[in-house]
Design a protein around this motif. Structure first.
Motif, PDB file in Angstrom:
ATOM      1  N   UNK A  68       0.850  -1.179   0.000  1.00 36.14           N
ATOM      2  CA  UNK A  68       0.000   0.000   0.000  1.00 36.14           C
ATOM      3  C   UNK A  68       0.891   1.237   0.000  1.00 36.14           C
ATOM      4  N   UNK A  69       0.507   2.236  -0.781  1.00 38.27           N
ATOM      5  CA  UNK A  69       1.212   3.507  -0.737  1.00 38.27           C
ATOM      6  C   UNK A  69       0.776   4.275   0.506  1.00 38.27           C
ATOM      7  N   UNK A  70       1.760   4.756   1.247  1.00 36.90           N
ATOM      8  CA  UNK A  70       1.502   5.556   2.441  1.00 36.90           C
ATOM      9  C   UNK A  70       2.422   6.768   2.423  1.00 36.90           C
ATOM     10  N   UNK A  71       2.134   7.708   3.288  1.00 35.37           N
ATOM     11  CA  UNK A  71       2.940   8.917   3.421  1.00 35.37           C
ATOM     12  C   UNK A  71       3.645   8.869   4.769  1.00 35.37           C
ATOM     13  N   UNK A  72       4.934   9.187   4.781  1.00 38.59           N
ATOM     14  CA  UNK A  72       5.677   9.317   6.036  1.00 38.59           C
ATOM     15  C   UNK A  72       6.042  10.781   6.205  1.00 38.59           C
ATOM     16  N   UNK A  73       5.441  11.421   7.194  1.00 42.19           N
ATOM     17  CA  UNK A  73       5.638  12.848   7.435  1.00 42.19           C
ATOM     18  C   UNK A  73       6.495  13.053   8.675  1.00 42.19           C
ATOM     19  N   UNK A  74       7.439  13.983   8.566  1.00 39.65           N
ATOM     20  CA  UNK A  74       8.343  14.256   9.682  1.00 39.65           C
ATOM     21  C   UNK A  74       7.640  15.066  10.760  1.00 39.65           C
ATOM     22  N   UNK A  75       7.913  14.686  12.004  1.00 44.19           N
ATOM     23  CA  UNK A  75       7.378  15.405  13.160  1.00 44.19           C
ATOM     24  C   UNK A  75       8.513  16.089  13.905  1.00 44.19           C
ATOM     25  N   UNK A 122      -2.374  14.305  -0.256  1.00 41.64           N
ATOM     26  CA  UNK A 122      -1.799  14.438   1.086  1.00 41.64           C
ATOM     27  C   UNK A 122      -0.350  14.883   1.020  1.00 41.64           C
ATOM     28  N   UNK A 123       0.424  14.243   0.146  1.00 41.68           N
ATOM     29  CA  UNK A 123       1.828  14.642   0.013  1.00 41.68           C
ATOM     30  C   UNK A 123       1.945  16.095  -0.417  1.00 41.68           C
ATOM     31  N   UNK A 124       1.143  16.486  -1.371  1.00 41.74           N
ATOM     32  CA  UNK A 124       1.226  17.854  -1.863  1.00 41.74           C
ATOM     33  C   UNK A 124       0.837  18.858  -0.778  1.00 41.74           C
ATOM     34  N   UNK A 125      -0.201  18.543  -0.011  1.00 46.50           N
ATOM     35  CA  UNK A 125      -0.614  19.422   1.087  1.00 46.50           C
ATOM     36  C   UNK A 125       0.528  19.572   2.092  1.00 46.50           C
ATOM     37  N   UNK A 131       6.140  20.532   5.417  1.00 48.12           N
ATOM     38  CA  UNK A 131       6.286  19.332   6.242  1.00 48.12           C
ATOM     39  C   UNK A 131       7.072  18.319   5.413  1.00 48.12           C
ATOM     40  N   UNK A 132       8.276  17.958   5.845  1.00 46.77           N
ATOM     41  CA  UNK A 132       9.066  16.991   5.072  1.00 46.77           C
ATOM     42  C   UNK A 132       8.401  15.621   5.017  1.00 46.77           C
ATOM     43  N   UNK A 133       8.463  14.983   3.847  1.00 43.04           N
ATOM     44  CA  UNK A 133       7.974  13.618   3.667  1.00 43.04           C
ATOM     45  C   UNK A 133       9.096  12.764   3.106  1.00 43.04           C
TER      46      UNK A 133
END
Length: 142
Positions: A68-75, A122-125, A131-133
């Motif tokens: 599945x494609x998912x997004x990993x966003x830095x916190x 989501x990635x574009x937002x 927010x780094x991905x």
């Protein structure tokens, strides 16, 4: 830029997780993130590894495996960091189906893995809001 998550259906019995993790470790692959959602009889093991195709290759043919494609966003390491990230998505009507977190080396920091209804949006937002991905190359390097 999305990353691939591997999902494996696992019987909820002693030793079944070992049967999945051992071949991954024996192949020299690193599990970067991991989550298990369970029921009485089975679980869904979700993981991000250092090499998705090779991980799938080393797992037993008897397993039910999906990617599945998912997004990993830095916190950032601060109070409200998760809220900061997910609020951008909510304001743009991106639905979050589930979330789990992981940490990487000090230079890469902490991330949330987001399964959303529209990965590209989501990635574009997130990118538009600085927010780094992560991408697949980043996963190999952390």
């Amino acid at each position: 830029m999305a990353i691939q998550q591997i999902s494996v259906f696992v019987e909820n019995q002693p030793g079944k997780l070992v049967e999945i993790v051992k071949p991954i470790a024996d192949a020299g692959l690193n599990i970067r993130a991991l989550s298990i959602a369970d029921t009485k009889d089975f679980g869904i093991l979700r993981m991000i590894t250092s090499d998705t195709p090779k991980t799938i290759e080393v797992l037993s043919d008897d397993l039910i495996i999906n990617t599945t494609k998912v997004v990993a966003a830095k916190l950032d390491d601060r109070v409200g960091a998760l809220l900061y990230v997910i609020d951008f998505l909510a304001k743009e009507d991106v639905n979050i189906e589930y979330v789990y977190a992981f940490t990487a080396s000090e230079s890469f920091g902490a991330y949330v893995v987001l399964r959303v209804d529209d990965v590209d949006k989501a990635e574009q937002v997130l990118i538009d809001n600085n927010v780094p991905v992560l991408n697949e190359d980043d996963i190999k390097d952390i």
